[in-house]
Every structure is written in C-alpha cells, then in structure tokens.
Design a protein around this motif. Sequence first.
Motif, PDB file in Angstrom:
ATOM      1  N   ALA A  54       0.814  -1.222   0.000  1.00 20.41           N
ATOM      2  CA  ALA A  54       0.000   0.000   0.000  1.00 20.41           C
ATOM      3  C   ALA A  54       0.846   1.271   0.000  1.00 20.41           C
ATOM      4  O   ALA A  54       0.462   2.264  -0.605  1.00 20.41           O
ATOM      5  CB  ALA A  54      -0.944  -0.006   1.198  1.00 20.41           C
ATOM      6  N   ASN A  55       2.002   1.225   0.645  1.00 23.40           N
ATOM      7  CA  ASN A  55       2.853   2.429   0.705  1.00 23.40           C
ATOM      8  C   ASN A  55       3.754   2.592  -0.518  1.00 23.40           C
ATOM      9  O   ASN A  55       4.361   3.637  -0.694  1.00 23.40           O
ATOM     10  CB  ASN A  55       3.685   2.439   1.986  1.00 23.40           C
ATOM     11  N   MET A  56       3.843   1.561  -1.364  1.00 18.00           N
ATOM     12  CA  MET A  56       4.657   1.620  -2.589  1.00 18.00           C
ATOM     13  C   MET A  56       4.038   0.734  -3.672  1.00 18.00           C
ATOM     14  O   MET A  56       4.668  -0.206  -4.141  1.00 18.00           O
ATOM     15  CB  MET A  56       6.083   1.126  -2.320  1.00 18.00           C
ATOM     16  N   PRO A  57       2.794   0.984  -4.076  1.00 23.98           N
ATOM     17  CA  PRO A  57       2.145   0.083  -5.034  1.00 23.98           C
ATOM     18  C   PRO A  57       2.930  -0.052  -6.332  1.00 23.98           C
ATOM     19  O   PRO A  57       3.516   0.909  -6.811  1.00 23.98           O
ATOM     20  CB  PRO A  57       0.783   0.728  -5.272  1.00 23.98           C
ATOM     21  N   GLY A  58       2.943  -1.280  -6.844  1.00 24.48           N
ATOM     22  CA  GLY A  58       3.566  -1.543  -8.127  1.00 24.48           C
ATOM     23  C   GLY A  58       5.040  -1.875  -8.093  1.00 24.48           C
ATOM     24  O   GLY A  58       5.629  -2.125  -9.141  1.00 24.48           O
ATOM     25  N   VAL A  59       5.666  -1.916  -6.920  1.00 22.86           N
ATOM     26  CA  VAL A  59       7.107  -2.186  -6.882  1.00 22.86           C
ATOM     27  C   VAL A  59       7.436  -3.676  -7.001  1.00 22.86           C
ATOM     28  O   VAL A  59       8.559  -4.023  -7.346  1.00 22.86           O
ATOM     29  CB  VAL A  59       7.793  -1.611  -5.618  1.00 22.86           C
ATOM     30  N   LEU A  60       6.475  -4.533  -6.717  1.00 22.33           N
ATOM     31  CA  LEU A  60       6.736  -5.974  -6.812  1.00 22.33           C
ATOM     32  C   LEU A  60       6.720  -6.415  -8.278  1.00 22.33           C
ATOM     33  O   LEU A  60       5.818  -6.039  -9.035  1.00 22.33           O
ATOM     34  CB  LEU A  60       5.682  -6.768  -6.037  1.00 22.33           C
ATOM     35  N   SER A  61       7.702  -7.207  -8.649  1.00 16.76           N
ATOM     36  CA  SER A  61       7.714  -7.756 -10.007  1.00 16.76           C
ATOM     37  C   SER A  61       6.649  -8.836 -10.116  1.00 16.76           C
ATOM     38  O   SER A  61       6.137  -9.336  -9.106  1.00 16.76           O
ATOM     39  CB  SER A  61       9.089  -8.363 -10.310  1.00 16.76           C
ATOM     40  N   ARG A  62       6.303  -9.230 -11.319  1.00 12.12           N
ATOM     41  CA  ARG A  62       5.332 -10.312 -11.507  1.00 12.12           C
ATOM     42  C   ARG A  62       5.836 -11.610 -10.872  1.00 12.12           C
ATOM     43  O   ARG A  62       5.051 -12.380 -10.333  1.00 12.12           O
ATOM     44  CB  ARG A  62       5.024 -10.510 -12.984  1.00 12.12           C
ATOM     45  N   GLN A  63       7.143 -11.842 -10.915  1.00 12.94           N
ATOM     46  CA  GLN A  63       7.695 -13.044 -10.277  1.00 12.94           C
ATOM     47  C   GLN A  63       7.529 -12.976  -8.763  1.00 12.94           C
ATOM     48  O   GLN A  63       7.156 -13.952  -8.131  1.00 12.94           O
ATOM     49  CB  GLN A  63       9.178 -13.227 -10.627  1.00 12.94           C
ATOM     50  N   HIS A  64       7.780 -11.801  -8.190  1.00 10.60           N
ATOM     51  CA  HIS A  64       7.586 -11.637  -6.746  1.00 10.60           C
ATOM     52  C   HIS A  64       6.127 -11.862  -6.355  1.00 10.60           C
ATOM     53  O   HIS A  64       5.846 -12.489  -5.331  1.00 10.60           O
ATOM     54  CB  HIS A  64       8.034 -10.246  -6.287  1.00 10.60           C
ATOM     55  N   VAL A  65       5.213 -11.342  -7.161  1.00 13.11           N
ATOM     56  CA  VAL A  65       3.785 -11.524  -6.886  1.00 13.11           C
ATOM     57  C   VAL A  65       3.438 -13.011  -6.915  1.00 13.11           C
ATOM     58  O   VAL A  65       2.758 -13.516  -6.018  1.00 13.11           O
ATOM     59  CB  VAL A  65       2.915 -10.726  -7.883  1.00 13.11           C
ATOM     60  N   ALA A  66       3.908 -13.737  -7.927  1.00 18.98           N
ATOM     61  CA  ALA A  66       3.636 -15.180  -8.013  1.00 18.98           C
ATOM     62  C   ALA A  66       4.206 -15.904  -6.802  1.00 18.98           C
ATOM     63  O   ALA A  66       3.558 -16.796  -6.233  1.00 18.98           O
ATOM     64  CB  ALA A  66       4.216 -15.747  -9.312  1.00 18.98           C
ATOM     65  N   ASP A  67       5.405 -15.521  -6.376  1.00 19.98           N
ATOM     66  CA  ASP A  67       6.027 -16.156  -5.212  1.00 19.98           C
ATOM     67  C   ASP A  67       5.241 -15.876  -3.933  1.00 19.98           C
ATOM     68  O   ASP A  67       5.030 -16.775  -3.114  1.00 19.98           O
ATOM     69  CB  ASP A  67       7.473 -15.681  -5.055  1.00 19.98           C
TER      70      ASP A  67
END
Length: 149
Positions: free
Chosen positions: A100-113
Amino acid sequence: MRAKPFVLLLGLAGSAVVTAALPRASAAQAPARTTWDGVFTAEQANRGAQIYQGMCASCHGPQLGGIDAAPALNGGSFYANWNGVTLAEMADRVKVSMPANMPGVLSRQHVADVLAYIFSRNGMPAGDKELPRQIPYLKAIAFKAQRGG
C-alpha cells in the motif's frame, strides 16, 4: 460479374466462422485448475515467505491474520472475497495496489512467489511446477476456498 458473388460468399463464410467461434471462446474461459491442484512449488513458497515478511507482514501480519485496515490473507473473509476468482485477477490486484505504501514495486515473479506462500499457508498443496507469472497461464487457475469446492 462472377467475382462479386464469390467475394460476397467468402465474406459470409468468414462471418459464420467468427460467429461460430464465439460460444467456444466463452466456454474456454472457465479455469481448468484450482489452487488445490499443486500449482506452485515448496521452493517458490519459501521465496514468497521472504518477500512477504519484508513487504507485506507489516500490514497483513506475520501470520497473515491482518492488522487494522489490512485484511487477513487466510480464513473465512479471505476465502469469501476470493473464492472462484482467477489467479490472474489476484495477481493483478497485488501487482497494482501492493504494498500500500509503494504500489507496483513488486515484479510479476515476486507476486507469483508471494501468492504461492499465501496458498501454502492456507493449506493448499505444493506441486512440482512453479506458479507462473504470466497472466494467460494464471487465467486458467482459480482460487478455491475448499478442495473440490
């Protein structure tokens, strides 16, 4: 003069093919697999645990129970909110709005993990292939609150 009727017939045939394909396309949208089908690996869930603890736990809690306004990522309300939703929708939601404090910083791979970690913490079984990060593959997998449900 013969060329015009042939072109007209070809145009009609092309329309019929497109129209006939539409019902099959909508039927193919139903996810074939669920989160109970071993759609992530234990190693991926372990990577996700590290990302979760560093990027998510401060809001959602170290045990996924939620803190203040941040919802729990396990239990009844979590299951009710996400039951039947494709993993593509879940991944997109995380990708564009978390943390919430930095939306969009996670890569798609990080999101899947991270999703793999969340699923593992919710008792869903690991399999022998990693949860993919590509949206077309994630559209074919649905989150299910209960096995077979």
